[in-house]
Design an enzyme around this catalytic site. Structure first.
Site, PDB file in Angstrom:
ATOM      1  N   ASP A  95      -1.678  -0.879   5.743  1.00 13.58           N
ATOM      2  CA  ASP A  95      -2.107  -0.232   7.181  1.00 13.58           C
ATOM      3  C   ASP A  95      -3.608   0.054   7.376  1.00 13.58           C
ATOM      4  O   ASP A  95      -4.068   0.202   8.442  1.00 13.58           O
ATOM      5  CB  ASP A  95      -1.162   0.757   7.578  1.00 13.58           C
ATOM      6  CG  ASP A  95      -1.433   2.039   6.793  1.00 13.58           C
ATOM      7  OD1 ASP A  95      -1.631   1.974   5.536  1.00 13.58           O
ATOM      8  OD2 ASP A  95      -1.182   3.375   7.206  1.00 13.58           O
ATOM      9  N   ASP A 130       1.078  -1.364   0.041  1.00 12.07           N
ATOM     10  CA  ASP A 130       0.028   0.132  -0.048  1.00 12.07           C
ATOM     11  C   ASP A 130       0.934   1.433  -0.034  1.00 12.07           C
ATOM     12  O   ASP A 130       2.235   1.278   0.510  1.00 12.07           O
ATOM     13  CB  ASP A 130      -0.927  -0.222   1.187  1.00 12.07           C
ATOM     14  CG  ASP A 130      -1.708   1.137   1.602  1.00 12.07           C
ATOM     15  OD1 ASP A 130      -2.173   1.479   0.617  1.00 12.07           O
ATOM     16  OD2 ASP A 130      -1.527   1.866   2.630  1.00 12.07           O
ATOM     17  N   ASP A 133      -7.239  -1.410   3.263  1.00 13.57           N
ATOM     18  CA  ASP A 133      -6.202  -2.371   3.037  1.00 13.57           C
ATOM     19  C   ASP A 133      -6.916  -3.850   3.755  1.00 13.57           C
ATOM     20  O   ASP A 133      -6.536  -4.708   3.462  1.00 13.57           O
ATOM     21  CB  ASP A 133      -4.864  -2.063   3.668  1.00 13.57           C
ATOM     22  CG  ASP A 133      -4.394  -0.832   2.983  1.00 13.57           C
ATOM     23  OD1 ASP A 133      -4.579  -0.879   1.872  1.00 13.57           O
ATOM     24  OD2 ASP A 133      -3.812  -0.232   3.592  1.00 13.57           O
TER      25      ASP A 133
END
Lengths: 246, 637
Positions: free
Chosen positions: B526, B338, B530
């Site tokens: 995080d 991410d 996600d």
């Protein structure tokens, strides 16, 4: 079977010889003192703790005595090994006496092996009776001239059970003075502590020399083994320890 | 077990001394064999006594443990108990009948060796678990808490969320929380594996178990008791140890077939010799077959290695939820990252506001901050912090709602406002361009138009570049999978493909495509958005600063935000699988050869027991390799 006099003699040898142990086995005794002598344990607990350690040590002596007695019996019967074993026994007795007088054995073998073994068993002394028995048993294997001399003596009894009992009596003889040291007391006068081991040393040398003389002067042949352990003339035991066995 | 083992060794030593007599008698005093019969009888009786003591000390607990086991299935103990039991009974009968050839020494020595093996195994496991307990010991039992004007000593189990805890130099922090006052350096090595102290100040988070090196901190407790990271880590570690990897389950099935096979083989060996008229030889060889076969090596091949690796990971500040995850991590060949908050730092800085002529800048910012007030996204943090810095009054929001991966929406003063990504603006108003901007842009819009654009600058994490390079070095593909459509310049330094502007379901579709291409994918993330892909990926790495949902969705949780832990974890997993393969290869190979040798009578029972012990010790030693520290080159440069 071993008689009362012989048992008494082995016990006395233990008492006299343990004065030598106090000098030789100082670190063990210090560790033992630290582990058993605490106010929380109480008097009975302290004695039981000591008993478990000494019990293991006496157990080992008895097993060694058992083997020595069997070996003595075998040596007496063996045509091949009788004379060499008798000579070896005489040499060990005399050498043990010399080393006891000069304290060499202690410096060469006992002290280093004692230190090594103690490093292993020191924590065990605090971990219950079972481990103290094992610790005592292992400490009974530490090289010691006095123990070897006693093993030679019981080998002459030519009987495993007598050997075991004799060595157990010797081990019991060492208990009072070693326990007294652990509990903070003293045993014997300074004169006795100084000269006791020397007397034992001289006695061992004399015994070894006498046995050697008998072996050398005995007729060669079928009577070798007999001569190694018995008076050539009348069959009286060579070492006086067995005087009342017949 | 240690006391029993020590006693068993002691009795066995005595027994060996007595056994020596029998060997010596046969060797040196053949003529006296008959005459020393009484002594032999005495020694046999003593041998029986000592062996019985060894059986009582070491053998009976083995039987008890076996009968206590739920399944009572055939395992290594069954083989040992069968062999030792047969040897003991035969020897007792021979003592009673006054016959020779006793197996007392073999019985005692085998029991000692087997117990020694179990003890070594148990000690190794205890040591592996020890570090977790070590970490727990860092948690103080009392803490100093502000109560009114006083600071009182409070027991750890009486601490509550919201308590303000004082931590002075050389004290350990008792709670997870935020620093309300003070500044200090803290040592978090026990939790995160990071050896360098971290400087923390007001607003920073600190974990229970951290050591305050200097200064005084006032920490507001956010988690106390079992909710603390260190406690959760210990629980996760304990749970992870209970679950076996697939490779171990396969080995267990093989061992379950192996044991009955060995029993049958031993019976065949005995029967063959018995029919040939040498039952004693048959018993001896059958005993060797039973004792030499060692499914124990099969049984411990994977658990010990994974246990050691999980412990090493925990020391590095990586909590892996199961041995299965470790096994999957070894096969990872693609890692998705991410962007915001993962590759880049969570803290963004508002660099510019560009608003419509009729919307004052400060009002736009106040509205944006109001919409984001309830959010935990880094963008929200930046906007709220900017509004607070300008002392703006943040209005109340009604009907606030999160648009996953796109933004947030709500009503302010009866006006429906949305703060979202460029993709959302494009979707609503067909706006093009600005997709490749070097900075992150979020847009404030109502139903009709874009009201303001906020430019936010982000910084690449220090650990991002080395982590990606370390992955590339070992042939793992890395790519960025981000919901943010901006072409962030910061990612150029990484030199990896970037897929931006993806909604959560698009990320999942991308993951599925990679899987169809037979790739094993890990996701590092995080944020809230996600969570689905973290859960769906073969291995999901959740960062320490991540949301609770992301952290529960990931099966590998990092105690710090150091991305270097990702390649390190993969390297650790690969090494662990290599260790397990060597262990299993050894265990299978050893058993094939050793059982064959024993069946043809080439091994005595005592040698067989020694060889078996050696096999277990080899597996133990080799498993230890899985827990060693990683070489720096493996995970980090």
């Amino acid at each position: 079977m071993i008689g009362a006099v012989a048992l008494g003699s082995m016990f006395a040898a233990g008492v006299a010889g343990s004065l030598h142990c106090i000098g030789m086995c100082g670190p063990i005794l210090a560790a033992l003192t630290a582990s058993v002598d605490s106010p929380e344990r109480g008097r009975v607990g302290t004695w039981l703790s000591l008993a478990s350690y000494h019990g293991g040590r006496i157990w080992t002596y008895a097993v060694l005595g058992l083997l020595a007695g069997a070996l003595g019996d075998g040596a007496q019967r063996s045509v091949v090994l009788g004379r060499p074993l008798a000579v070896a026994m005489a040499a060990i007795l005399s050498l043990s006496g010399v080393l006891l007088l000069t304290n060499r054995l202690g410096r060469w073998f006992s002290a280093p092996s004692c230190g090594g073994a103690l490093a292993v068993v020191r924590p065990w002394l605090r971990r219950g009776a079972a481990l103290r028995v094992v610790a005592g048993g292992l400490m009974g294997l530490i090289p010691c001239g006095l123990v070897y001399a006693m093993l030679v003596a019981v080998a002459a009894l030519r009987d495993p059970l007598s050997g075991a009992l004799g060595m157990a009596a010797f081990g019991l003889g060492t208990v009072p003075s070693l326990s007294a040291v652990v509990l903070g007391g003293r045993i014997g006068s300074p004169l006795l502590r100084a000269y006791g081991p020397r007397v034992v040393g001289v006695a061992l040398i004399v015994m070894g020399a006498w046995l050697g003389f008998r072996v050398v002067t005995a007729p060669v042949g079928g009577g070798v083994a007999e001569a190694s352990c018995h008076d050539a003339g009348g069959g009286a035991p060579l070492l006086d320890l067995t005087a009342d066995r017949h | 077990m240690f006391v029993r083992l020590a006693l068993g060794v002691f009795f066995t030593l005595n027994l060996m001394a007595l056994s020596w007599f029998f060997y010596a008698r046969d060797l040196y005093f053949p003529d006296a064999a008959g005459a020393s019969g009484a002594i032999a009888g005495l020694f046999s009786a003593l041998g029986l006594l000592l062996t019985t003591l060894v059986v009582a000390t070491l053998g009976v607990p083995l039987v008890a443990a076996w009968s206590r086991s739920r399944e009572r299935r055939l395992d290594r103990f069954t083989l040992i108990l069968l062999g030792v039991g047969a040897a003991y009974v035969v020897s007792v009968l021979r003592v009673v009948r006054g016959e020779g050839h006793l197996y007392f020494d073999a019985v005692a020595l085998i029991l000692v060796l087997v117990t020694l093996g179990s003890w070594v195994e148990a000690t190794a496991k205890r040591r592996a678990a020890g570090a977790a307990l070590e970490r727990l010991s860092l948690l103080p039992v009392v803490a100093w808490v502000r109560r009114g004007d006083d600071v009182l000593e409070v027991r750890e189990d009486e601490l509550r969320v919201g308590d303000v805890v004082r931590v002075r130099a050389s004290e350990n922090v008792a709670v997870d929380g935020g620093v309300a006052d003070g500044a200090a350096h803290v040592d978090e090595a026990a939790l995160t594996g990071e050896p360098r102290p971290r400087a923390i100040a007001v607003g920073d988070t600190v974990l229970a178990g951290s050591l305050c090196l200097d200064g005084t901190l006032w920490v507001v407790a956010k988690s106390v008791g079992p909710a603390r990271a260190a406690e959760r880590m210990r629980e996760a570690l304990a749970r992870a140890r209970e679950r076996k990897p697939r490779v171990q389950r396969a080995a267990d099935r093989a061992a379950a077939l192996f044991v009955p096979g060995v029993v049958v083989l031993a019976l065949v060996v005995f029967a063959t010799h018995a029919f040939a008229g040498d039952a004693a030889r048959g018993l001896f060889d059958a005993l060797a077959v039973l004792l030499v076969s060692c499914p124990c090596a099969l049984g411990i091949a994977a658990p010990l290695a994974t246990s050691a690796a999980l412990e090493r990971a925990a020391r590095m500040g990586v909590v892996i939820d199961s041995a299965e995850t470790l096994e999957r991590a070894a096969a990872i060949d693609t890692v998705f990252f991410d962007k915001t908050g993962t590759l880049t730092e969570r803290r963004l800085r508002l660099t510019a506001i560009d608003s419509a002529p009729d919307v004052p800048l400060e009002r736009a910012l106040a509205w944006a901050a109001a919409l984001e007030a309830a959010s935990v996204h880094p963008i929200a943090d930046a906007l709220v912090a900017a509004a607070r810095a300008r002392n703006l009054v943040v209005p109340k929001v009604d009907a606030a709602r999160v648009l996953p991966g796109r933004g947030v929406t709500g009503e302010i003063d009866g006006r429906c406002l949305t703060l979202g990504s460029q993709a959302l603006a494009r979707e609503r108003f067909g706006e093009a361009g600005d997709v490749e901007t070097p900075v992150l842009i979020v847009q404030l819009m109502d139903r009709d138009r874009v009201l303001a654009r906020f430019s936010l600058e982000e910084r690449l994490r220090e650990s991002a570049r080395p982590a990606v390079a370390a992955l590339t070095d070992v042939g793992v593909r890395a790519r960025v999978v981000s919901g943010d459509g901006s072409r962030a310049r910061v990612l150029d330094a990484l030199g990896i493909p970037v897929a931006g502007g993806l909604l959560p379901d698009e990320k999942l579709a991308l993951l599925q495509r990679e899987r169809c291409a037979r790739r094993v994918v890990a996701m590092v993330g995080d944020g809230l958005n996600d969570a689905p892909i973290l859960a769906a990926a073969d291995v999901g790495f959740a960062l320490a600063s991540g949301t609770d949902l992301a952290r529960s969705a990931g099966n590998v949780r990092l105690i710090s935000d150091d991305l270097g832990r990702v390649p390190e974890t993969l390297a650790l997993a690969r090494r662990t699988m290599r260790v397990i393969q060597v262990n299993l290869g050894w265990a299978f190979g050893y058993n094939l050869i050793a059982v064959a040798l024993a069946a043809r009578g080439s091994l005595t029972p005592v040698i067989a027991a020694l060889v078996m012990l050696f096999s277990s010790l080899f597996v133990l030693h080799n498993s230890g390799r899985a827990g060693r520290p990683l070489e720096p080159a493996l995970g980090r440069r």
